[in-house]
Scaffold this motif. Structure first.
Motif, PDB file in Angstrom:
ATOM      1  N   SER A   1       0.770  -1.026  -0.021  1.00  0.00           N
ATOM      2  CA  SER A   1       0.340   0.129   0.267  1.00  0.00           C
ATOM      3  C   SER A   1       1.162   1.199   0.028  1.00  0.00           C
ATOM      4  O   SER A   1       0.222   2.434  -0.725  1.00  0.00           O
ATOM      5  N   ILE A   2       2.404   1.364   1.010  1.00  0.00           N
ATOM      6  CA  ILE A   2       3.406   1.913   0.501  1.00  0.00           C
ATOM      7  C   ILE A   2       3.529   2.302  -0.951  1.00  0.00           C
ATOM      8  O   ILE A   2       4.211   3.208  -0.822  1.00  0.00           O
ATOM      9  N   GLY A   3       3.997   1.195  -0.813  1.00  0.00           N
ATOM     10  CA  GLY A   3       4.479   0.995  -1.915  1.00  0.00           C
ATOM     11  C   GLY A   3       3.809   1.710  -3.862  1.00  0.00           C
ATOM     12  O   GLY A   3       4.301   2.378  -4.854  1.00  0.00           O
TER      13      GLY A   3
ATOM     14  N   PRO B   1      -8.193  10.298  -2.175  1.00  0.00           N
ATOM     15  CA  PRO B   1      -9.913   9.650  -2.751  1.00  0.00           C
ATOM     16  C   PRO B   1      -9.360   8.178  -3.258  1.00  0.00           C
ATOM     17  O   PRO B   1      -9.669   7.279  -3.997  1.00  0.00           O
ATOM     18  N   PHE B   2      -9.210   8.745  -4.290  1.00  0.00           N
ATOM     19  CA  PHE B   2      -9.043   8.482  -6.255  1.00  0.00           C
ATOM     20  C   PHE B   2      -7.477   7.895  -6.704  1.00  0.00           C
ATOM     21  O   PHE B   2      -7.611   7.268  -7.398  1.00  0.00           O
ATOM     22  N   LEU B   3      -6.313   8.158  -5.691  1.00  0.00           N
ATOM     23  CA  LEU B   3      -4.859   7.989  -6.245  1.00  0.00           C
ATOM     24  C   LEU B   3      -4.619   5.806  -6.652  1.00  0.00           C
ATOM     25  O   LEU B   3      -4.512   6.278  -7.581  1.00  0.00           O
ATOM     26  N   PRO B   4      -4.963   6.127  -5.428  1.00  0.00           N
ATOM     27  CA  PRO B   4      -4.437   4.507  -5.177  1.00  0.00           C
ATOM     28  C   PRO B   4      -5.349   3.364  -6.433  1.00  0.00           C
ATOM     29  O   PRO B   4      -4.745   3.212  -7.254  1.00  0.00           O
ATOM     30  N   GLU B   5      -6.607   3.570  -6.337  1.00  0.00           N
ATOM     31  CA  GLU B   5      -7.057   2.827  -7.438  1.00  0.00           C
ATOM     32  C   GLU B   5      -6.966   3.856  -8.835  1.00  0.00           C
ATOM     33  O   GLU B   5      -6.453   2.583 -10.082  1.00  0.00           O
ATOM     34  N   LEU B   6      -6.377   4.539  -9.355  1.00  0.00           N
ATOM     35  CA  LEU B   6      -6.065   4.905 -10.278  1.00  0.00           C
ATOM     36  C   LEU B   6      -4.289   4.961 -10.883  1.00  0.00           C
ATOM     37  O   LEU B   6      -4.374   3.994 -12.108  1.00  0.00           O
TER      38      LEU B   6
ATOM     39  N   SER C   1      -4.985  -2.871  -5.735  1.00  0.00           N
ATOM     40  CA  SER C   1      -5.833  -4.134  -5.854  1.00  0.00           C
ATOM     41  C   SER C   1      -6.508  -3.433  -4.739  1.00  0.00           C
ATOM     42  O   SER C   1      -6.625  -1.955  -3.661  1.00  0.00           O
ATOM     43  N   PRO C   2      -7.910  -4.130  -4.378  1.00  0.00           N
ATOM     44  CA  PRO C   2      -8.864  -3.204  -3.295  1.00  0.00           C
ATOM     45  C   PRO C   2      -8.579  -3.260  -2.207  1.00  0.00           C
ATOM     46  O   PRO C   2      -9.007  -2.464  -1.202  1.00  0.00           O
ATOM     47  N   ASP C   3      -7.665  -4.455  -1.349  1.00  0.00           N
ATOM     48  CA  ASP C   3      -7.124  -4.944  -0.558  1.00  0.00           C
ATOM     49  C   ASP C   3      -6.181  -4.027   0.118  1.00  0.00           C
ATOM     50  O   ASP C   3      -6.133  -4.299   0.867  1.00  0.00           O
ATOM     51  N   ILE C   4      -5.775  -3.105  -1.141  1.00  0.00           N
ATOM     52  CA  ILE C   4      -4.326  -2.060  -0.370  1.00  0.00           C
ATOM     53  C   ILE C   4      -4.996  -0.699  -0.088  1.00  0.00           C
ATOM     54  O   ILE C   4      -4.604   0.398   0.206  1.00  0.00           O
ATOM     55  N   ASN C   5      -6.301  -0.688  -1.295  1.00  0.00           N
ATOM     56  CA  ASN C   5      -5.618   0.899  -1.811  1.00  0.00           C
ATOM     57  C   ASN C   5      -6.958   1.879  -0.787  1.00  0.00           C
ATOM     58  O   ASN C   5      -6.601   3.103  -0.577  1.00  0.00           O
ATOM     59  N   LEU C   6      -7.273   1.365   0.570  1.00  0.00           N
ATOM     60  CA  LEU C   6      -8.011   2.351   1.476  1.00  0.00           C
ATOM     61  C   LEU C   6      -7.022   2.515   2.341  1.00  0.00           C
ATOM     62  O   LEU C   6      -6.740   4.309   2.430  1.00  0.00           O
ATOM     63  N   ASN C   7      -5.800   1.866   2.666  1.00  0.00           N
ATOM     64  CA  ASN C   7      -3.858   2.398   3.193  1.00  0.00           C
ATOM     65  C   ASN C   7      -3.321   2.837   3.009  1.00  0.00           C
ATOM     66  O   ASN C   7      -3.173   3.991   3.241  1.00  0.00           O
ATOM     67  N   ALA C   8      -3.055   3.289   1.071  1.00  0.00           N
ATOM     68  CA  ALA C   8      -2.791   4.330   0.738  1.00  0.00           C
ATOM     69  C   ALA C   8      -3.159   4.924   0.510  1.00  0.00           C
ATOM     70  O   ALA C   8      -2.702   6.332   0.503  1.00  0.00           O
ATOM     71  N   SER C   9      -4.182   5.602   0.082  1.00  0.00           N
ATOM     72  CA  SER C   9      -5.263   6.728   0.258  1.00  0.00           C
ATOM     73  C   SER C   9      -5.162   7.205   1.701  1.00  0.00           C
ATOM     74  O   SER C   9      -4.618   8.337   1.905  1.00  0.00           O
ATOM     75  N   TRP C  10      -5.495   6.707   2.755  1.00  0.00           N
ATOM     76  CA  TRP C  10      -5.112   7.221   4.334  1.00  0.00           C
ATOM     77  C   TRP C  10      -3.064   7.769   4.391  1.00  0.00           C
ATOM     78  O   TRP C  10      -3.106   9.101   4.960  1.00  0.00           O
ATOM     79  N   TYR C  11      -2.390   7.148   3.573  1.00  0.00           N
ATOM     80  CA  TYR C  11      -1.072   7.433   3.664  1.00  0.00           C
ATOM     81  C   TYR C  11      -1.146   8.912   2.750  1.00  0.00           C
ATOM     82  O   TYR C  11      -0.344   9.916   3.285  1.00  0.00           O
ATOM     83  N   PHE C  12      -1.941   8.791   1.925  1.00  0.00           N
ATOM     84  CA  PHE C  12      -1.240   9.761   0.683  1.00  0.00           C
ATOM     85  C   PHE C  12      -1.757  11.219   1.789  1.00  0.00           C
ATOM     86  O   PHE C  12      -1.166  12.481   1.641  1.00  0.00           O
TER      87      PHE C  12
END
Length: 495
Positions: free
Chosen positions: A63-65, A128-133, A137-148
């Motif tokens: 998610s961070i990567g 909120p939209f960056l990880p999906e763009l 995958s859905p299992d890492i997007n939420l944490n990635a969004s919070w980190y950013f």
């Protein structure tokens, strides 16, 4: 102690004193070593962050990567914005226009802070939209969004940290900001330890000690880094404005916005900012190429990038010193000396990074193993790090020569080189090789591109066009005409 005895080698050189080759090499080393240590400590901070998060599992690491390339883009914007002012400050200091240099500091702090507020707001809006763009995958997007999101909210601190560091370094003081960046790494580890993991107990002979912890995981990693950036930014600003011997604010001096200085900042910063957009979009594309290879490949890619940075960060430290040295020496009109010192800095960078590459090749399993216990990630990470080690000496040329060119405000052609090599060599080749050789093919493309980029920078360095352009402009403009709105002329020791 006399004033002359207190002067640094760089100050003595810009005042017209002849220094031997040994003294010039000593000057480069004395200014480079603190900057190298700061860059390494920054990498160690990322390494420890990755190792801490890696203990939580591959998904949290991924998610961070996933959004790492996007945070690099924002860091790049912060660096570019500050550089437009710090390079001019270095040149003014070298020429002896110290009051002008202080006025540039005042302008730079105001302009870059406003810029950071805008960029931080933009980052928060897209989080909120960056990880999906990016293809997460859905299992890492939420944490990635919070980190950013947390990174974006702390971006003004990142910007002020960077611009204050650049200004202090432009005066030839590498030691103090470098020391503080090492302290920032220590603070980051401490904050992360409490924020990432839940509390735990340690059994001692005299009893049990309870260690508190927030247990925030990826969110805790973002908060820990942001708080460390904020604290160090405050200390750097205090030093710059109150304690710096050259750049501290004088009560009787008011900051004036000078069109010539602002145009110079834009001229220097815009190519670098555009380069960051194109390069970071390329890194994002690189991540998109890697993402379909699986979670293990994505995590190994992120860990390997962090581990490799231990090898090339000394090059960036030497580049930082080179920018300050060349800026002051060229600003003082010592053009032949600037050319000679530029080549010396690049040679030093190649030597240091070649040694680091040997260590990287040998210790690759150790570096990856510290960050992840997963055997698949460790195997992939070791393989690609050993591929990359062969490209590090030429990568050093590109890194340090870029710092040399920036000292004279030469940013357009180097930015074109960086853009062309990564978009025309790395990405097409990586996309072609990914399906055939997996992550190893992608990193082979990266290594080849770094060699091509290094060759381009080496040719530009040896042809001397970068210093001849600066010399022609300097000799064509009289000092009093250089800035018709300048607030001060050359200061002497008596000032």
């Amino acid at each position: 102690m006399s004033a002359a005895a207190k002067e640094t080698l760089l100050t003595r050189l810009t005042r017209g004193e002849q220094l031997s080759f040994g003294a010039q090499l000593k000057m480069v080393l004395l200014l480079s070593i603190p900057a190298v240590l700061a860059q390494i400590s920054s990498t160690v901070m990322q390494y420890i962050d990755a190792a801490m998060v890696g203990q939580l599992g591959a998904r949290d690491s991924a998610s961070i990567g996933l959004i790492a390339s996007s945070t690099w883009l924002f860091y790049g914007f912060a660096m570019a914005a500050g550089m437009g002012f710090s390079v001019q400050a270095a040149q003014k200091i070298g020429a002896g226009f110290l009051k002008d240099a202080r006025n540039i500091v005042g302008q730079g702090l105001r302009v870059t802070f406003i810029f950071s507020l805008v960029m931080g707001g933009l980052g928060a809006a897209i989080s909120p939209f960056l990880p999906e763009l990016l293809g997460g995958s859905p299992d890492i997007n939420l944490n990635a969004s919070w980190y950013f999101l947390i990174f974006a909210l702390f971006f003004p601190a990142v910007q002020l940290n960077g611009v204050a560091t650049g200004m202090i370094q432009s005066s030839g003081n590498m030691s103090f900001p470098s020391f503080l960046h090492i302290v920032m790494c220590v603070l980051d580890v401490i904050f992360n330890a409490f924020l990432i993991f839940p509390g735990f107990e340690i059994a001692l002979p005299f009893g049990v000690i309870s260690i508190p912890g927030a247990g925030l995981g990826v969110i805790g990693a973002a908060l820990g880094t942001g708080l460390a950036e904020l604290l160090i930014a405050g200390i750097l600003l205090f030093y710059l404005l109150k304690r710096s011997p050259v750049l501290r604010k004088h009560p009787e001096e008011k900051t004036h916005f000078v069109a010539h200085d602002l145009r110079g900042a834009v001229r220097i910063s815009m190519p670098v900012a555009l380069e960051q957009v194109l390069m970071s979009s390329a890194y994002i594309t690189f991540t998109v190429i890697v993402a379909p290879l699986g979670t293990a490949a994505l995590a190994a890619n992120a860990f390997a990038i962090t581990a490799e940075s231990l090898c090339y960060m000394p090059g960036y430290g030497i580049a930082v010193a080179a920018t300050a040295i060349i800026g002051q020496v060229a600003g003082a009109g010592l053009f032949d000396t600037a050319r000679r010192l530029g080549r010396m800095c690049v040679s030093l960078g190649m030597l240091v990074m070649a040694g680091m590459a040997v260590l990287l090749y040998i210790l690759a399993p150790v570096f990856i193993g510290i960050m992840s216990p997963d055997p698949d990630i460790r195997s992939l990470g070791t393989q690609i790090l050993r591929l990359e080690a062969f490209a590090e000496p030429m990568f050093a040329v590109a890194i340090v020569a870029n710092g040399v060119f920036r000292g004279v405000g030469d940013t357009l052609i180097p930015s074109i080189y960086n853009f062309a090599s990564i978009w025309l060599v790395r990405l097409p080749l990586a996309a072609f090789l990914a399906g055939r050789f997996g992550l190893a093919g992608v990193w082979f493309a990266m290594a080849l591109e770094l060699c091509v980029r290094g060759l381009l920078f080496l040719l530009r360095l040896l042809r001397d066009r970068w210093i001849r352009n600066f010399q022609e402009k300097a000799l064509a403009v009289k000092p009093d005409q250089e800035n018709p709105n300048a607030v001060n002329h050359r200061e002497t020791d008596s000032d």
